[in-house]
Design a protein around this motif. Structure first.
Motif, PDB file in Angstrom:
ATOM      1  N   GLY A  26       0.798  -1.225   0.000  1.00  0.00           N
ATOM      2  CA  GLY A  26       0.000   0.000   0.000  1.00  0.00           C
ATOM      3  C   GLY A  26       0.823   1.263   0.000  1.00  0.00           C
ATOM      4  O   GLY A  26       0.437   2.274   0.594  1.00  0.00           O
ATOM      5  N   ILE A  27       1.979   1.214  -0.683  1.00  0.00           N
ATOM      6  CA  ILE A  27       2.867   2.380  -0.739  1.00  0.00           C
ATOM      7  C   ILE A  27       3.079   2.788  -2.192  1.00  0.00           C
ATOM      8  O   ILE A  27       2.734   2.060  -3.120  1.00  0.00           O
ATOM      9  N   GLY A  28       3.695   3.956  -2.392  1.00  0.00           N
ATOM     10  CA  GLY A  28       3.908   4.468  -3.736  1.00  0.00           C
ATOM     11  C   GLY A  28       4.978   3.703  -4.498  1.00  0.00           C
ATOM     12  O   GLY A  28       5.934   3.192  -3.909  1.00  0.00           O
ATOM     13  N   ILE A  29       4.820   3.657  -5.818  1.00  0.00           N
ATOM     14  CA  ILE A  29       5.852   3.117  -6.700  1.00  0.00           C
ATOM     15  C   ILE A  29       6.157   4.180  -7.745  1.00  0.00           C
ATOM     16  O   ILE A  29       5.230   4.781  -8.318  1.00  0.00           O
ATOM     17  N   TYR A  30       7.435   4.453  -7.973  1.00  0.00           N
ATOM     18  CA  TYR A  30       7.847   5.529  -8.874  1.00  0.00           C
ATOM     19  C   TYR A  30       8.763   4.963  -9.947  1.00  0.00           C
ATOM     20  O   TYR A  30       9.708   4.235  -9.647  1.00  0.00           O
ATOM     21  N   GLU A  31       8.472   5.298 -11.199  1.00  0.00           N
ATOM     22  CA  GLU A  31       9.236   4.827 -12.354  1.00  0.00           C
ATOM     23  C   GLU A  31      10.015   6.009 -12.921  1.00  0.00           C
ATOM     24  O   GLU A  31       9.419   6.993 -13.370  1.00  0.00           O
ATOM     25  N   THR A  32      11.327   5.926 -12.898  1.00  0.00           N
ATOM     26  CA  THR A  32      12.184   7.045 -13.288  1.00  0.00           C
ATOM     27  C   THR A  32      13.066   6.659 -14.478  1.00  0.00           C
ATOM     28  O   THR A  32      13.195   5.482 -14.805  1.00  0.00           O
ATOM     29  N   PRO A  33      13.720   7.638 -15.106  1.00  0.00           N
ATOM     30  CA  PRO A  33      14.732   7.291 -16.103  1.00  0.00           C
ATOM     31  C   PRO A  33      15.919   6.591 -15.439  1.00  0.00           C
ATOM     32  O   PRO A  33      16.079   6.622 -14.218  1.00  0.00           O
TER      33      PRO A  33
ATOM     34  N   TYR B  64       9.855  11.404 -18.391  1.00  0.00           N
ATOM     35  CA  TYR B  64       9.648  11.421 -16.939  1.00  0.00           C
ATOM     36  C   TYR B  64       9.278  12.817 -16.474  1.00  0.00           C
ATOM     37  O   TYR B  64       9.975  13.796 -16.769  1.00  0.00           O
ATOM     38  N   HIS B  65       8.178  12.896 -15.740  1.00  0.00           N
ATOM     39  CA  HIS B  65       7.740  14.151 -15.129  1.00  0.00           C
ATOM     40  C   HIS B  65       7.994  14.022 -13.630  1.00  0.00           C
ATOM     41  O   HIS B  65       7.289  13.303 -12.924  1.00  0.00           O
ATOM     42  N   ASP B  66       9.005  14.727 -13.148  1.00  0.00           N
ATOM     43  CA  ASP B  66       9.404  14.614 -11.748  1.00  0.00           C
ATOM     44  C   ASP B  66       8.275  15.125 -10.851  1.00  0.00           C
ATOM     45  O   ASP B  66       7.858  16.284 -10.965  1.00  0.00           O
ATOM     46  N   PRO B  67       7.772  14.278  -9.935  1.00  0.00           N
ATOM     47  CA  PRO B  67       6.653  14.700  -9.084  1.00  0.00           C
ATOM     48  C   PRO B  67       7.051  15.713  -8.014  1.00  0.00           C
ATOM     49  O   PRO B  67       6.180  16.290  -7.369  1.00  0.00           O
ATOM     50  N   VAL B  68       8.353  15.928  -7.837  1.00  0.00           N
ATOM     51  CA  VAL B  68       8.805  16.858  -6.803  1.00  0.00           C
ATOM     52  C   VAL B  68       9.055  18.253  -7.360  1.00  0.00           C
ATOM     53  O   VAL B  68       8.524  19.246  -6.858  1.00  0.00           O
ATOM     54  N   ASP B  69       9.872  18.341  -8.418  1.00  0.00           N
ATOM     55  CA  ASP B  69      10.217  19.674  -8.927  1.00  0.00           C
ATOM     56  C   ASP B  69       9.565  19.997 -10.275  1.00  0.00           C
ATOM     57  O   ASP B  69       9.758  21.091 -10.808  1.00  0.00           O
ATOM     58  N   GLY B  70       8.815  19.045 -10.823  1.00  0.00           N
ATOM     59  CA  GLY B  70       8.096  19.317 -12.065  1.00  0.00           C
ATOM     60  C   GLY B  70       8.939  19.260 -13.323  1.00  0.00           C
ATOM     61  O   GLY B  70       8.434  19.504 -14.420  1.00  0.00           O
ATOM     62  N   SER B  71      10.239  18.940 -13.194  1.00  0.00           N
ATOM     63  CA  SER B  71      11.100  18.881 -14.374  1.00  0.00           C
ATOM     64  C   SER B  71      10.705  17.704 -15.266  1.00  0.00           C
ATOM     65  O   SER B  71      10.130  16.715 -14.814  1.00  0.00           O
TER      66      SER B  71
END
Length: 542
Positions: free
Chosen positions: A335-342, A456-463
């Protein structure tokens, strides 16, 4: 005395995903190192009087580059440099020192898992104050500066005695030569149940750790043998050598073949592991059971709560896009987040700093957590040991139990190394052009459901980071990913990632390449690998 030296720019100092990597003779060109280091300093601000951490993996040209970096740090106004004894600091240990000492940043002298020697690879990477690799906006500024640089500053001071722990002066700057292992070992003790692991070794548990004559040798001897009581000699090839003993310090099934053969033998120890040139990658093998890096990430995340440092649970899991989706199923169950990055550890930094993720991993044998801002090979090995000590099961039992619970992600990476750069770019350009026409097409008996060029749209800084790899998804959940690697120093490396999800436990013992055969054929047909590269088979299969 400080000298201001006139120079002319080089046009090839663009940092890749892990800094600037070239052959040693390239770095030995007049002012080449100086230009790049000055470009780093010119691209950041506010460091006067601050602390800089410097260290490397001990490869050829390490000591010479460290002396240059120290003298330039002094001339540019840093107040203190912390450097590992002998010029040695594993990449995760350097990250920890930056964070522990609240340093402004750090310079890591390494080409990671690439070969070392007079005609082999060298690298310089800049890490920022959170301990992680410089983000793209910083590396882009460094590259821009390197193309117009016309002078650098260097202090006319004697070389520092790197082999003696103590405090020295370099002009107005203090240089502290520190034990490269002590602070890192203390951090590991705070995260893991050393008593439980010690008891496991005392009960007869046998392990082999191959340091590959790279940086983790001293760390493994101190932690595994001295602090945890593993038998003397558990850490093999433990002396860091400038050429890594003539071997390729990449912990995969090709370059660590001796370890793999041992672990598949009749008298195999209980656990086998290895790390790479700078200590940020890992290889994990149980008796008769190789654990893929993608599976290892998922299994470590599923069991992390068994270690004291993670007993409160995970905030989230992050993985690079080419890494298998095995960790996604763990995140869903927890029940936690999963993040897919470059690909590239720097993309995990924002997630870790923001408290969105606790454990991160890449299919290229890199796994880590929020204890530092780099992947960490020995950390992964110690977490596996902690899990084994608590669960009192073998690696094979843990792996098969995990597959039974979550299903198995059959996964393989095919590397085509040293491909002519123009040919590799033509292949990727043709793939991108073909993307709109791929959905609905049947290839090797498989139907393409979707295809895209990962952004990839960074969820923290929006880059936004675009063109991070071409993904082809087939009906039923299988996929193939194509991307060019940024970690080599000659030609281009085409990486092809192949994945099939299998929920049926009765089908979990198929040989991996056999299970992926139709996807492998589809990948070649879609991308025209043989046509563009002339290669009929990959250089390395992992």
């Amino acid at each position: 005395m400080i000298s201001i030296v006139e120079t002319t720019p080089y046009d090839d100092q663009k940092p890749g995903t892990s800094g600037l990597r070239k052959k040693v003779p390239v770095f030995q060109q007049k002012n080449y190192v100086e230009n790049f280091i000055q470009s780093i300093f010119d691209s950041v601000a506010g460091y006067r009087g601050e602390t800089l951490v410097i260290g490397g993996d001990g490869r050829y040209f390490n000591r010479e580059a460290i002396q240059i970096a120290i003298k330039m740090a002094s001339a540019n106004g840093f107040g203190r440099v912390i450097v590992g004894r002998g010029g040695i600091l594993s990449t995760p240990a350097a990250s920890h020192l930056i964070r522990k000492n609240e340093a402004f940043g750090g310079i890591v002298l390494s080409a990671s898992h690439n070969p070392g020697g007079p005609n082999e690879d060298f690298g310089i990477k800049y890490n920022v104050g959170n301990g992680g690799p410089a983000p793209e906006k910083v590396t882009e500024a460094i590259y821009a500066r390197s193309r117009e640089i016309d002078r650098y500053a260097i202090a006319d001071v004697p070389d520092i005695d790197l082999d003696t722990v103590g405090s020295f002066s370099a002009g107005d700057m203090t240089v502290e030569v520190v034990d490269p292992v002590a602070d890192y070992a203390e951090l590991m003790e705070s995260l893991f149940d050393f008593d439980a692991i010690r008891a496991m070794f005392a009960s007869g548990f046998r392990m082999v750790f191959d340091a590959m004559h790279a940086v983790t040798g001293p760390y493994a001897v101190e932690i595994l043998e001295r602090r945890l009581g593993a038998a003397q000699g558990t850490a093999r090839n433990a002396d860091p050598l400038p050429d890594f003993g003539g071997h390729h310090p990449d912990p995969n099934l090709v370059h660590a073949r001796d370890l793999f053969d041992l672990m598949m033998s009749y008298d195999a120890p209980d656990f086998g592991a290895a790390s790479d040139g700078d200590g940020d990658r890992n290889l994990v093998i149980g008796r008769g059971m190789f654990v893929t890096p993608s599976d290892s990430l998922a299994m470590l995340a599923a069991n992390a709560h068994l270690a004291p440092g993670y007993s409160d649970g995970l905030k989230g899991i992050a993985r690079s896009m080419p890494t298998s989706a095995a960790a996604d199923r763990v995140a869903e169950k927890l029940g936690i987040g999963i993040y897919e990055t470059p690909t590239g550890w720097k993309f995990f930094g924002n997630l870790l700093d923001a408290g969105l993720a606790t454990i991160c991993g890449e299919e290229s044998a890199g796994t880590g957590s929020d204890h530092v801002r780099e992947k960490d090979g020995l950390w992964a090995v110690l977490l596996w040991l902690n899990i084994l000590a608590v669960r009192k099961e073998s690696v094979a039992e843990i792996v098969r139990g995990h597959w039974k619970t979550y299903g198995r992600n059959y996964y393989s990476r095919h590397d085509y190394e040293g491909v002519e750069t123009d040919a590799a770019n033509r292949l990727m350009d043709a793939l991108r052009t073909a993307l709109p026409n791929l959905p609905g097409r049947t290839v090797a008996g498989l139907t393409v459901e979707a295809a895209d060029d990962f952004a990839y749209h960074d969820p923290v800084d929006g880059s936004v980071s675009e063109k991070q790899g071409v993904r082809v998804l087939f009906t039923g959940g299988s996929r193939v990913v194509f991307r060019l690697s940024g970690t080599g120093t000659s030609g281009a490396t085409l990486r092809v990632y192949i994945e099939r999800y299998e929920p049926d436990a009765d089908r979990h013992d198929i040989e991996t390449q056999e299970a992926l055969a139709d996807l492998i054929a589809a990948a070649d047909e879609i991308a025209g690998i043989k046509k563009h590269t002339g290669r009929s088979a990959p250089s390395v299969i992992t």
